[in-house]
Design a protein around this motif. Sequence first.
Motif: not given
Lengths: 448, 70
Positions: A9-10, A36, A56, A60, A84, A381-383, B36
């Motif tokens: 995870n991240r 990352d 992802v 991930y 994920l 790219y991520y939440d 997202k």
Amino acid sequence: MFDKVLIANRGEIAVRVIRACQKLGVKTVAVYSDADKEALHVQMADESYHIGPPPVAQSYLNMEKIIQVALESGAQAIHPGYGLLAENAAFARKCQEKGLVFIGPNPEPIEAMGFKVKARQIMQAAGVPIVPGNVEEALDLEQTKGFAQEIGYPVMVKASAGGGGIGMQIARNEKELEQAFKMCETRAKAYFGNPSLYLERYIEEPRHIEIQVLADNTGHTIYLNERECSIQRRHQKVIEEAPSTFVDQEMRQKMGTAAVKAARAIGYNNAGTVEFLVDPEKHFYFLEMNTRIQVEHPVTEMTTGVDLVEWQLRIASGEPLTLKQEEIGINGHAIECRIYAEDPDKNFMPSPGKITKWQVPELEGFRADVGVYEGYTVSPYYDPLLAKFISWGKNRDQAIDRMIQALESTVVDGIKTNVSFHITALKSKLFRGGRTTTNFIDQLKKEE
Amino acid sequence: MAEVACPMAGVVAEVKVQPGDSIEPGQELLILESMKMMIPFQSETNGVVKEVKVNVGDFVNEGDVVLIVE
């Protein structure tokens, strides 16, 4: 205990798991995408491995690659965090096949809870209350109409294979039901590859209240009280607290017992959360079970003194759960505010970019679980979750006051965050009065 | 001729106009995926699209020119 654990995870949860491992003397392996390289979890881990490009699906969520890294690095177990691969039964199974421990439940309970209609059937059979509705899927429109007549409007049309608020629609009469049926069927097919639907009675002004459970590999299962998670935007939680202002000791015991029953019914092991919908008359209904650690787990930790991530590791390594139900009390009150990179003045639009200033206070009764640092660039790219602020007080008022103090002394520059939203929310009479339903944000706008 | 810049970083999920299209304020030009979320990017002006400088899947930074409008 394990010697070495890989964290698949991240962000803040990867950092949280690394801290738990460090506390137990376990070495940590981080994985990261191109986006990352500079991330905090990579800096904190003992070792780190690049696993692919930013999307992802190529990093991930790349099960084969992550398992390969785990084997190469000599890790004995994989902690999936939340999101994920956390609720992916196929991944849990692949880990098992390769001789790695998946730090979470066995694949079977993950599977059992992944399909809504099946989960409803299991819970009903186990005597856990479910939202009134049908427990069979694949109804056609005529059957659905008949069923709606039986349970009474308004009803909620839901996708059997659904989740995350997708493929879900309220119908207040037969005409709306016809439209909702068509729309949900199309969406369910597109998103989940399965058009089947089911029907539930629509609960007006519901609250989302969830119960934390812990179960070891021998089946010893306890509940660690509730978390109130009603304040949401776009079906995502924003503020959580424990205990709930709406739950008294009798109700807590009933909900806790039902959650333990739910976990036992599917042979659950490790940490999990049973989510309930609660109506204004305090009837509670099983909604779903999250077969992983929750984002909001710290409010439970702060009020019970139990380190949930540490127990995840201990249970996965085969240790028995030594905590007994009667040892779990409630000490004070805790509130969590999720700090997102988003602009509250522009309808919570995302705000990625470089953090030029990151100043978070250290205060008594205040904990910050942080996944970023000053100078770090928040990737689109991520939440958008940057950090979680958790305050503790001997009562709810003190917890609120401490959180307001922490938020007001926080400075973030370079990107927009929802810190100002949290201050407004926590200072409102609505929040102070404990009127935290799922309509909170709309009501807050009206009262301002 | 005017350059239309992207309001935020993200990945182009959908391009909703092509060269020759007349556009007006409020019309959706692109859908961006950022953090997202799918975010529609709307036009602020009237004009005719001369050139589309991005494709689906491209990563764009805030301030990158995505369209040329006449």
